[in-house]
Every structure is written in structure tokens, then in C-alpha cells.
Design an enzyme around this catalytic site. Structure first.
Site, PDB file in Angstrom:
ATOM      1  N   GLN A 120      35.065  20.953 -22.331  1.00  0.00           N
ATOM      2  CA  GLN A 120      34.493  21.115 -20.998  1.00  0.00           C
ATOM      3  C   GLN A 120      33.108  20.488 -20.963  1.00  0.00           C
ATOM      4  O   GLN A 120      32.107  21.128 -21.257  1.00  0.00           O
ATOM      5  CB  GLN A 120      34.424  22.590 -20.599  1.00  0.00           C
ATOM      6  N   PHE A 121      33.057  19.215 -20.564  1.00  0.00           N
ATOM      7  CA  PHE A 121      31.795  18.483 -20.566  1.00  0.00           C
ATOM      8  C   PHE A 121      30.774  19.065 -19.604  1.00  0.00           C
ATOM      9  O   PHE A 121      29.573  18.895 -19.774  1.00  0.00           O
ATOM     10  CB  PHE A 121      32.018  16.990 -20.303  1.00  0.00           C
ATOM     11  N   THR A 122      31.220  19.821 -18.613  1.00  0.00           N
ATOM     12  CA  THR A 122      30.271  20.375 -17.643  1.00  0.00           C
ATOM     13  C   THR A 122      29.332  21.406 -18.276  1.00  0.00           C
ATOM     14  O   THR A 122      28.282  21.695 -17.712  1.00  0.00           O
ATOM     15  CB  THR A 122      31.004  21.008 -16.442  1.00  0.00           C
TER      16      THR A 122
END
Length: 145
Positions: free
Chosen positions: A78-80
Site C-alpha cells: 500500500q504505497f499510500t
């Protein structure tokens, strides 16, 4: 590297209506990779994920880790999690790792966890994933390295 861990009674990741990873009791781990993450971060995070004590012992205290309860680990990229949200009303992703580096670090983390624990599932890097879970407690912690 950031890992948002959630104690769950079940969790599942689907992509295009197909299940790509699922566990019963264990940890759902959302993983964010930063540009400077490498081998030392991976080893430390793998150790922490498997040894962090968030499950109840016989006295109801959080003294057991996922290995001690033979739980599952569902790792989801989850790059966020690496977004800069300190100002404005829109997240900035300049602080997140480039996709090539992110997938390499995430893949290495998955392998490090699999070497130490039998019950490991994953989401799919770069895909539009639907994550469903039943958070147990709720119990949620943010681990950083």
C-alpha cells in the site's frame, strides 16, 4: 518502511473478483515502502511483524505473537502509507518509493516473512485490490523502520 498491522479474525484480498490472498485469525499487514528502504529495514520489519505481541494469552493480555497462535499473515502493498499528508488537502506521493523499488522491497519482505513463518498470503502489487477484514478488538498498530 511502514507497516500498519491489524489483528484480524479473517482477511481477504480480491483482484478482479478473484481472491488472491486470504487468512483466518492472524495479521493483516498494509506495507508502505520508502525510497531509502533496503535489506536492513526488511529484516527488522520481518522480525517485528512475526514477534509483535498483539494476541491475548490465557489472562487476556497481549503477550502472544502471530507465530505463537499459528496465525496467518496477509501482506498487502500500500504505497499510500508513504504519502506526505502534512499540508494541504491532497496527499503528495513524492516521499514514496518508485514502483520498481517498491515491488523489489515488498517482494523481499514477503520472502523474509515466508522463510520464518508457514502461513503467509499476499495482495498483488500495483493492482486495484479490494481488502475485506474483520478487525479483532479492534487492534491496529503502525510499525516504522
Amino acid at each position: 518502511m511502514k507497516a500498519l498491522i491489524q489483528r484480524v479474525t479473517r482477511a481477504q484480498v480480491t483482484v478482479d473478483n478473484a481472491t488472491v490472498g486470504a487468512i483466518d485469525q492472524g495479521l493483516l499487514v498494509l506495507v508502505g515502502v520508502d525510497p531509502d528502504d533496503g535489506a536492513p529495514n526488511i529484516e527488522k520489519m520481518a522480525h517485528r511483524l512475526l514477534n509483535y505481541r498483539v494476541f491475548a494469552d490465557a489472562d487476556g493480555r497481549m503477550n502472544l505473537n502471530v507465530q505463537q497462535i499459528s496465525g496467518g499473515v496477509l501482506l498487502v502493498p500500500q504505497f499510500t502509507l508513504s504519502a506526505d499528508t502534512r499540508k494541504g488537502l491532497r496527499p503528495s506521493f513524492t516521499s514514496a518509493a518508485a514502483p520498481e523499488h517498491g515491488v523489489a522491497v515488498f517482494t523481499s519482505l514477503v520472502e523474509a516473512v515466508k522463510q520464518r513463518h508457514a502461513r503467509v498470503e499476499t495482495g498483488q502489487f500495483g493492482a486495484n485490490m479490494q481488502v475485506s477484514l474483520t478487525n479483532d478488538g479492534p487492534v491496529t498498530f503502525l510499525l516504522e523502520h
